[in-house]
Design a protein around this motif. Structure first.
Motif, PDB file in Angstrom:
ATOM      1  N   THR A  36       2.554   7.859  -5.327  1.00 30.59           N
ATOM      2  CA  THR A  36       3.143   8.279  -4.054  1.00 30.59           C
ATOM      3  C   THR A  36       2.335   9.425  -3.464  1.00 30.59           C
ATOM      4  O   THR A  36       2.003  10.385  -4.167  1.00 30.59           O
ATOM      5  CB  THR A  36       4.598   8.726  -4.262  1.00 30.59           C
ATOM      6  OG1 THR A  36       5.369   7.644  -4.804  1.00 30.59           O
ATOM      7  CG2 THR A  36       5.213   9.178  -2.947  1.00 30.59           C
ATOM      8  N   ASN A  37       2.011   9.293  -2.197  1.00 33.15           N
ATOM      9  CA  ASN A  37       1.396  10.401  -1.474  1.00 33.15           C
ATOM     10  C   ASN A  37       1.976  10.461  -0.069  1.00 33.15           C
ATOM     11  O   ASN A  37       3.012   9.828   0.209  1.00 33.15           O
ATOM     12  CB  ASN A  37      -0.133  10.257  -1.453  1.00 33.15           C
ATOM     13  CG  ASN A  37      -0.599   8.969  -0.811  1.00 33.15           C
ATOM     14  OD1 ASN A  37       0.114   8.355  -0.015  1.00 33.15           O
ATOM     15  ND2 ASN A  37      -1.821   8.547  -1.157  1.00 33.15           N
ATOM     16  N   SER A  38       1.332  11.184   0.815  1.00 36.09           N
ATOM     17  CA  SER A  38       1.880  11.380   2.159  1.00 36.09           C
ATOM     18  C   SER A  38       1.943  10.078   2.962  1.00 36.09           C
ATOM     19  O   SER A  38       2.677   9.979   3.936  1.00 36.09           O
ATOM     20  CB  SER A  38       1.039  12.409   2.921  1.00 36.09           C
ATOM     21  OG  SER A  38      -0.317  11.993   2.998  1.00 36.09           O
ATOM     22  N   SER A  39       1.178   9.087   2.520  1.00 41.21           N
ATOM     23  CA  SER A  39       1.176   7.810   3.237  1.00 41.21           C
ATOM     24  C   SER A  39       2.229   6.841   2.727  1.00 41.21           C
ATOM     25  O   SER A  39       2.426   5.770   3.295  1.00 41.21           O
ATOM     26  CB  SER A  39      -0.210   7.151   3.124  1.00 41.21           C
ATOM     27  OG  SER A  39      -1.207   7.975   3.692  1.00 41.21           O
ATOM     28  N   GLY A  40       2.867   7.185   1.608  1.00 39.08           N
ATOM     29  CA  GLY A  40       3.881   6.296   1.067  1.00 39.08           C
ATOM     30  C   GLY A  40       3.665   6.020  -0.404  1.00 39.08           C
ATOM     31  O   GLY A  40       2.986   6.784  -1.104  1.00 39.08           O
ATOM     32  N   THR A  41       4.215   4.924  -0.904  1.00 36.63           N
ATOM     33  CA  THR A  41       4.134   4.556  -2.320  1.00 36.63           C
ATOM     34  C   THR A  41       3.459   3.209  -2.468  1.00 36.63           C
ATOM     35  O   THR A  41       3.794   2.254  -1.756  1.00 36.63           O
ATOM     36  CB  THR A  41       5.537   4.494  -2.948  1.00 36.63           C
ATOM     37  OG1 THR A  41       6.155   5.787  -2.844  1.00 36.63           O
ATOM     38  CG2 THR A  41       5.458   4.100  -4.417  1.00 36.63           C
TER      39      THR A  41
END
Length: 386
Positions: A36-41
């Motif tokens: 998971t990061n700022s763009s999603g999972t």
């Protein structure tokens, strides 16, 4: 329907791994990785595995030396609670598990002069030497549930002196080699008679804090060489150190068969002796999976000596070493064999275990000299002074 469970493995960039504990026996689990990061999972592929039941064994505490003929039988786990020496014949049956308590890594097991240890496992039923915290063998022997996990250096070493007949065949040796005795887990330095070490696994031994740690150590103090064949060594600091007494064949494996990327920190065979290495016998170097490294002051092939270096063999050389030979006492160079700096990661891999911290350079070692013709061998040498 079973609810999904997430396990946090790490944060940041790079590869991550995790050991799963507390799983039910004989049960199939389905897992997949996710990030998971700022763009999603994002999710990886689903994989599955089925656990097996861990056999619980009857516990036999061992607190006294072996002074009479003794047999350790399958179905038992033998717990070594203090230093133990074998002065008679100890026979260990296939399937036996031997566990060592963790007394600050001090516990050692010695096959003394006059003692014989016959540890003859089979291909389908190995004998295991491991930590008291290793619940994968004979279950939770120390009765603490999941409170402890095995680690490198939980116990010290197996020292072999012995009379003729000592055999370690199809034995697994895990989590030994503490710094208490310089990290060596299988010590043949004072060997009186040859020992057979065949089809054994040495893994997860020797804490990386030690700079002299070896899974198998057969030095110049041994009076005879042992047979070291068909063994698998991985996740140790340094797998093998031997003297010129030994000529290993190419049957040993230096990686995890189920995960070839898992090797040893210093993935090579080290040859070390007294500072002045006088080779007075025939020595063969034929291993090609890993390099053979000379860690001495210098090597002289002298009267009665021959050094045979096989095809495609890589020899790593530590600083300042010069190889001397003459026309009567030869170094025979196989096809594509190479002598190079111990810092050379391109040829033979990262044998000094420092990743890319060091780079090879001309002059890292002296070279190979024919003292009869006063010429230097250049065709098989890299990064030497000549």
């Amino acid at each position: 329907t079973v609810a999904a469970t997430g396990i946090a493995v790490g944060a940041g960039t790079g590869a991550f791994s995790s050991n799963l504990t507390g799983l039910d026996p004989n049960k199939t689990y389905y897992i997949r990785a996710y990030a998971t990061n700022s763009s999603g999972t994002a999710y990886g592929n689903e994989v599955s595995f089925t656990t097996t039941a861990v056999t619980t064994c009857n516990i036999v505490n061992v607190t006294s030396n072996i002074n009479t003929p003794t047999t350790w039988t399958a179905g038992n786990v033998y717990v070594i609670k203090n230093d133990i020496s074998v002065f008679s014949t100890l026979t260990i049956e296939p399937g036996v598990v031997v566990k060592f308590i963790n007394d600050n890594g001090k516990i050692q097991f010695t096959v003394g002069s006059g003692g014989v240890l016959v540890a003859n496992g089979t291909a389908s039923n190995h004998i295991t030497f491991t930590s008291i915290a290793d619940d994968s063998k004979c279950g939770d022997t120390n009765g603490d549930g999941n409170a402890t996990a095995p680690a490198k250096g939980d116990w010290s070493r197996i020292v072999v002196k012995s009379t003729p007949g000592t055999v370690f065949r199809y034995c697994d040796v895990y989590y030994g080699g503490s710094d208490y005795y310089h990290g060596t887990v299988f010590d043949l330095t004072s060997l009186d008679n040859p020992v057979t070490i065949d089809n054994c696994v040495f893994a997860h031994n020797s804490p990386v804090s030690s700079n002299t740690s070896y899974a198998i150590y057969g030095s110049e103090l041994s009076l005879t060489q042992s047979s070291i064949t068909n063994n698998t060594l991985y996740d140790n600091d340094k797998p093998i150190k031997i003297s010129d007494f030994y000529s290993l064949d190419a049957s040993n494996t230096f990686h995890n068969p189920t995960n070839p990327s898992q090797t040893n920190k210093f993935n090579g065979i080290v040859i070390g002796s007294h500072c002045t290495f006088l080779l007075t016998r025939t020595m063969n170097i034929v291993e090609t999976e890993v390099p053979t490294a000379f860690d001495v002051c210098g090597v002289t092939v002298t009267t009665g000596g021959t050094l045979n270096v096989g095809n495609d063999v890589v020899v790593k050389v530590f600083p300042g070493i010069e190889f001397d030979y003459d026309n009567a006492n030869m170094i025979n160079f196989g096809s594509n064999c190479l002598f190079t700096s111990y810092k050379d990661d391109v040829n033979g891999g990262d044998a000094n275990g420092d990743d890319v911290a060091t780079a090879p350079a001309d002059g890292d070692w002296e070279g190979i000299k024919n003292t009869s013709s006063h010429t230097w061998q250049t065709a098989n040498a890299l990064y030497d002074s000549h």
